[in-house]
Scaffold this motif. Sequence first.
Motif, PDB file in Angstrom:
ATOM      1  N   CYS A 166       0.924   1.362   5.075  1.00 12.60           N
ATOM      2  CA  CYS A 166       0.085   0.359   5.744  1.00 12.60           C
ATOM      3  C   CYS A 166      -1.266   0.336   5.016  1.00 12.60           C
ATOM      4  O   CYS A 166      -2.168   1.104   5.365  1.00 12.60           O
ATOM      5  CB  CYS A 166      -0.116   0.726   7.214  1.00 12.60           C
ATOM      6  SG  CYS A 166       1.419   1.063   8.091  1.00 12.60           S
ATOM      7  N   PRO A 167      -1.419  -0.504   4.001  1.00 15.08           N
ATOM      8  CA  PRO A 167      -2.616  -0.411   3.152  1.00 15.08           C
ATOM      9  C   PRO A 167      -3.899  -0.795   3.862  1.00 15.08           C
ATOM     10  O   PRO A 167      -3.896  -1.625   4.774  1.00 15.08           O
ATOM     11  CB  PRO A 167      -2.318  -1.416   2.030  1.00 15.08           C
ATOM     12  CG  PRO A 167      -1.338  -2.375   2.609  1.00 15.08           C
ATOM     13  CD  PRO A 167      -0.519  -1.600   3.594  1.00 15.08           C
ATOM     14  N   GLU A 168      -4.984  -0.163   3.412  1.00 12.54           N
ATOM     15  CA  GLU A 168      -6.328  -0.512   3.911  1.00 12.54           C
ATOM     16  C   GLU A 168      -6.861  -1.666   3.077  1.00 12.54           C
ATOM     17  O   GLU A 168      -6.767  -1.629   1.843  1.00 12.54           O
ATOM     18  CB  GLU A 168      -7.262   0.705   3.776  1.00 12.54           C
ATOM     19  CG  GLU A 168      -8.664   0.472   4.283  1.00 12.54           C
ATOM     20  CD  GLU A 168      -8.697   0.084   5.747  1.00 12.54           C
ATOM     21  OE1 GLU A 168      -8.715  -1.136   6.022  1.00 12.54           O
ATOM     22  OE2 GLU A 168      -8.701   0.987   6.605  1.00 12.54           O
ATOM     23  N   ARG A 169      -7.448  -2.679   3.743  1.00 13.15           N
ATOM     24  CA  ARG A 169      -7.925  -3.849   2.986  1.00 13.15           C
ATOM     25  C   ARG A 169      -9.374  -4.197   3.285  1.00 13.15           C
ATOM     26  O   ARG A 169      -9.844  -5.273   2.941  1.00 13.15           O
ATOM     27  CB  ARG A 169      -7.020  -5.047   3.292  1.00 13.15           C
ATOM     28  CG  ARG A 169      -5.565  -4.784   2.921  1.00 13.15           C
ATOM     29  CD  ARG A 169      -4.753  -6.039   2.827  1.00 13.15           C
ATOM     30  NE  ARG A 169      -4.619  -6.714   4.110  1.00 13.15           N
ATOM     31  CZ  ARG A 169      -4.283  -7.988   4.226  1.00 13.15           C
ATOM     32  NH1 ARG A 169      -4.101  -8.725   3.154  1.00 13.15           N
ATOM     33  NH2 ARG A 169      -4.149  -8.528   5.432  1.00 13.15           N
ATOM     34  N   ASN A 203     -10.523  -7.479  12.484  1.00 12.62           N
ATOM     35  CA  ASN A 203     -10.282  -8.900  12.223  1.00 12.62           C
ATOM     36  C   ASN A 203      -9.271  -9.209  11.127  1.00 12.62           C
ATOM     37  O   ASN A 203      -8.772 -10.326  11.057  1.00 12.62           O
ATOM     38  CB  ASN A 203     -11.627  -9.578  11.881  1.00 12.62           C
ATOM     39  CG  ASN A 203     -12.565  -9.518  13.070  1.00 12.62           C
ATOM     40  OD1 ASN A 203     -12.157  -9.756  14.207  1.00 12.62           O
ATOM     41  ND2 ASN A 203     -13.823  -9.156  12.833  1.00 12.62           N
ATOM     42  N   ILE A 204      -9.009  -8.238  10.276  1.00 12.56           N
ATOM     43  CA  ILE A 204      -8.070  -8.494   9.167  1.00 12.56           C
ATOM     44  C   ILE A 204      -6.646  -8.166   9.639  1.00 12.56           C
ATOM     45  O   ILE A 204      -6.434  -7.121  10.256  1.00 12.56           O
ATOM     46  CB  ILE A 204      -8.433  -7.609   7.950  1.00 12.56           C
ATOM     47  CG1 ILE A 204      -9.758  -8.064   7.357  1.00 12.56           C
ATOM     48  CG2 ILE A 204      -7.342  -7.636   6.901  1.00 12.56           C
ATOM     49  CD1 ILE A 204     -10.215  -7.202   6.196  1.00 12.56           C
ATOM     50  N   PRO A 205      -5.659  -9.038   9.349  1.00 13.32           N
ATOM     51  CA  PRO A 205      -4.280  -8.683   9.722  1.00 13.32           C
ATOM     52  C   PRO A 205      -3.866  -7.366   9.067  1.00 13.32           C
ATOM     53  O   PRO A 205      -4.241  -7.088   7.923  1.00 13.32           O
ATOM     54  CB  PRO A 205      -3.451  -9.844   9.161  1.00 13.32           C
ATOM     55  CG  PRO A 205      -4.403 -10.977   9.005  1.00 13.32           C
ATOM     56  CD  PRO A 205      -5.747 -10.370   8.714  1.00 13.32           C
ATOM     57  N   GLN A 206      -3.125  -6.577   9.809  1.00 11.14           N
ATOM     58  CA  GLN A 206      -2.679  -5.275   9.294  1.00 11.14           C
ATOM     59  C   GLN A 206      -1.269  -5.401   8.737  1.00 11.14           C
ATOM     60  O   GLN A 206      -0.359  -5.845   9.440  1.00 11.14           O
ATOM     61  CB  GLN A 206      -2.699  -4.226  10.414  1.00 11.14           C
ATOM     62  CG  GLN A 206      -2.187  -2.869   9.984  1.00 11.14           C
ATOM     63  CD  GLN A 206      -2.987  -2.295   8.811  1.00 11.14           C
ATOM     64  OE1 GLN A 206      -4.207  -2.210   8.860  1.00 11.14           O
ATOM     65  NE2 GLN A 206      -2.304  -1.919   7.732  1.00 11.14           N
ATOM     66  N   ILE A 207      -1.095  -5.006   7.502  1.00  9.32           N
ATOM     67  CA  ILE A 207       0.230  -5.016   6.879  1.00  9.32           C
ATOM     68  C   ILE A 207       0.948  -3.710   7.227  1.00  9.32           C
ATOM     69  O   ILE A 207       0.388  -2.631   7.050  1.00  9.32           O
ATOM     70  CB  ILE A 207       0.100  -5.199   5.361  1.00  9.32           C
ATOM     71  CG1 ILE A 207      -0.331  -6.648   5.100  1.00  9.32           C
ATOM     72  CG2 ILE A 207       1.392  -4.875   4.638  1.00  9.32           C
ATOM     73  CD1 ILE A 207      -0.880  -6.893   3.750  1.00  9.32           C
ATOM     74  N   VAL A 208       2.164  -3.848   7.727  1.00 10.46           N
ATOM     75  CA  VAL A 208       2.960  -2.660   8.097  1.00 10.46           C
ATOM     76  C   VAL A 208       4.304  -2.733   7.372  1.00 10.46           C
ATOM     77  O   VAL A 208       5.011  -3.739   7.464  1.00 10.46           O
ATOM     78  CB  VAL A 208       3.174  -2.584   9.627  1.00 10.46           C
ATOM     79  CG1 VAL A 208       4.163  -1.469   9.972  1.00 10.46           C
ATOM     80  CG2 VAL A 208       1.846  -2.353  10.354  1.00 10.46           C
ATOM     81  N   SER A 209       4.618  -1.669   6.624  1.00  9.25           N
ATOM     82  CA  SER A 209       5.940  -1.578   5.998  1.00  9.25           C
ATOM     83  C   SER A 209       6.435  -0.156   6.208  1.00  9.25           C
ATOM     84  O   SER A 209       5.628   0.741   6.471  1.00  9.25           O
ATOM     85  CB  SER A 209       5.830  -1.883   4.504  1.00  9.25           C
ATOM     86  OG  SER A 209       5.113  -0.848   3.838  1.00  9.25           O
ATOM     87  N   GLY A 210       7.735   0.039   6.106  1.00 10.50           N
ATOM     88  CA  GLY A 210       8.210   1.405   6.349  1.00 10.50           C
ATOM     89  C   GLY A 210       9.665   1.593   6.007  1.00 10.50           C
ATOM     90  O   GLY A 210      10.353   0.660   5.574  1.00 10.50           O
ATOM     91  N   GLU A 232       6.631  -4.700  -1.427  1.00  8.51           N
ATOM     92  CA  GLU A 232       5.828  -5.929  -1.225  1.00  8.51           C
ATOM     93  C   GLU A 232       4.420  -5.560  -0.752  1.00  8.51           C
ATOM     94  O   GLU A 232       3.428  -6.108  -1.222  1.00  8.51           O
ATOM     95  CB  GLU A 232       6.492  -6.837  -0.181  1.00  8.51           C
ATOM     96  CG  GLU A 232       7.796  -7.460  -0.629  1.00  8.51           C
ATOM     97  CD  GLU A 232       8.527  -8.192   0.502  1.00  8.51           C
ATOM     98  OE1 GLU A 232       9.407  -8.988   0.197  1.00  8.51           O
ATOM     99  OE2 GLU A 232       8.225  -7.935   1.688  1.00  8.51           O
ATOM    100  N   ALA A 233       4.355  -4.621   0.182  1.00  4.83           N
ATOM    101  CA  ALA A 233       3.044  -4.224   0.738  1.00  4.83           C
ATOM    102  C   ALA A 233       2.184  -3.571  -0.342  1.00  4.83           C
ATOM    103  O   ALA A 233       0.974  -3.811  -0.431  1.00  4.83           O
ATOM    104  CB  ALA A 233       3.252  -3.271   1.912  1.00  4.83           C
ATOM    105  N   GLU A 234       2.814  -2.750  -1.178  1.00  2.00           N
ATOM    106  CA  GLU A 234       2.058  -2.110  -2.276  1.00  2.00           C
ATOM    107  C   GLU A 234       1.482  -3.180  -3.201  1.00  2.00           C
ATOM    108  O   GLU A 234       0.335  -3.088  -3.654  1.00  2.00           O
ATOM    109  CB  GLU A 234       2.979  -1.151  -3.057  1.00  2.00           C
ATOM    110  CG  GLU A 234       3.332   0.098  -2.262  1.00  2.00           C
ATOM    111  CD  GLU A 234       4.518   0.877  -2.842  1.00  2.00           C
ATOM    112  OE1 GLU A 234       4.733   2.023  -2.406  1.00  2.00           O
ATOM    113  OE2 GLU A 234       5.255   0.347  -3.710  1.00  2.00           O
ATOM    114  N   LEU A 235       2.298  -4.220  -3.456  1.00  2.72           N
ATOM    115  CA  LEU A 235       1.832  -5.274  -4.372  1.00  2.72           C
ATOM    116  C   LEU A 235       0.800  -6.197  -3.711  1.00  2.72           C
ATOM    117  O   LEU A 235      -0.095  -6.704  -4.392  1.00  2.72           O
ATOM    118  CB  LEU A 235       3.033  -6.074  -4.897  1.00  2.72           C
ATOM    119  CG  LEU A 235       3.920  -5.292  -5.877  1.00  2.72           C
ATOM    120  CD1 LEU A 235       5.153  -6.103  -6.285  1.00  2.72           C
ATOM    121  CD2 LEU A 235       3.144  -4.872  -7.126  1.00  2.72           C
ATOM    122  N   VAL A 236       0.912  -6.411  -2.416  1.00  7.74           N
ATOM    123  CA  VAL A 236      -0.113  -7.224  -1.723  1.00  7.74           C
ATOM    124  C   VAL A 236      -1.491  -6.635  -1.998  1.00  7.74           C
ATOM    125  O   VAL A 236      -2.444  -7.332  -2.357  1.00  7.74           O
ATOM    126  CB  VAL A 236       0.137  -7.257  -0.197  1.00  7.74           C
ATOM    127  CG1 VAL A 236      -1.107  -7.743   0.551  1.00  7.74           C
ATOM    128  CG2 VAL A 236       1.309  -8.160   0.146  1.00  7.74           C
TER     129      VAL A 236
END
Length: 394
Positions: A150-153, A165-172, A199-203
């Motif tokens: 779940c990357p920090e952005r 406020n930023i959407p949180q990306i969740v992968s697992g 995909e999350a890593e590349l986002v």
Amino acid sequence: MQDMFDISIIGGCGHVGFPLGLSFAKAGFSVGLLDVNQKAIDQINQGQVPFKEEGAEALLKEILPKKKLTCTNDPKILLKSKCVILVTGTPLDEYLNPKLNAITKVIEEYLPYFKDGQLIILRSTIYPKTSQKIDQYFKSKNLNVHLTFCPERVTEGYALSEIKNIPQIVSGFSPEGIERASALFSKITKKIIHMQPLEAELVKLFSNAYRYIHFGISNQFYMLAEEHGVDFGNIYHAMTDEYPRMKGFPRPGFTAGPCLLKDTMQLCSFSQDHFHLGHAARLVNEHMPIHLVNQMKSKISLEDKTVGILGMTFKPESDDPRESLSYKLKHLLEMEAKHVLCSDEYMKHENFCSKENLIESSDVIVIGTPHEAYQTLDFKNLPVFSVWLQPSCS
Ligand SMILES: NC(=O)c1ccc[n+]([C@@H]2O[C@H](COP(=O)([O-])OP(=O)(O)OC[C@H]3O[C@@H](n4cnc5c(N)ncnc54)[C@H](O)[C@@H]3O)[C@@H](O)[C@H]2O)c1
């Protein structure tokens, strides 16, 4: 063992870990911050924030008496946690290659403290496919954990408001892990986006590389205009004034800091050096201090001058010097000028002087980082050089 903590954060005193921990504690979770930086641990336990982070000090003072936050160097807190978030650094080596073992080394170090059933959240910015390798590593150790990425952005210094406020990306790697990570983040943010780990890593990497390239375009145009003796401020204004297609065109400046170059280089490595835009952006952005010194030399002779650099951190209103191009500027000027003085508004160093003393003792001023405090300074008619285009030009 009884779980005392809902969440523990490895790297919990860092620029990402600390505001994240505060956000979860504010939402009512019991949070453990695990770190190896004893000074930062002591500061946090005394209610002091180790670096500049908007709103953090007030929130820390509100949370500490509620006993929702424990800050320690004792890894045993991991054994008492339902969820472990890992957010230590992911640096490059001296050849600009990602240090692929930076994260795995930390996981190996704490291996005895992970336990079956735990939710593990990787939050550092990682080289593509790292999360898959870590999942395989846990499996090879017969640890039945639920690994997620779940990357920090957030942008450094403003994490507390951006986390919300930023959407949180969740992968697992397991439905249970994805569900539990989503449930946690939905308590501190409004929107969750689900995707595959790669995909999350590349986002994350694409976003940082996009920004790095974006700044590179602006910096390239700036240098081109300057080399032909025209004012880029006028050009920038005409390009962006009520012209919607140039909305978001960044201003030139030193493009630096702990993330953008590093993450662009991670992608260069991942692409087997076919990420030409990333390489080109590095050449442009890293050239800015050289361009600035050349501009100075074309207007005045430096060898008998004391040059004062105002601003040493990597961006305005920050106290973080990591990968700041002001240091490259300092290095270049030390080879050209008689003497170089440095000052910063937020970052203290025994060799720095105050901005007033710097102006008093310098023959030439150069803005390394345009902290707001420098806008109203009296430069006493000294020549002032800068590559930063102030907002008033837009
Ligand atoms: N700084 C940002 O704005 C930002 C934003 C998004 C993502 N990221 C990514 O987040 C990650 C962390 O970045 P950061 O800026 O928070 O770094 P940081 O250096 O500020 O924080 C890392 C923390 O980890 C601690 N640490 C190091 N080794 C440890 C160990 N073995 N055990 C426990 N603690 C340990 C350090 O003492 C430090 O407090 C990086 O991958 C970075 O790319 C950073």
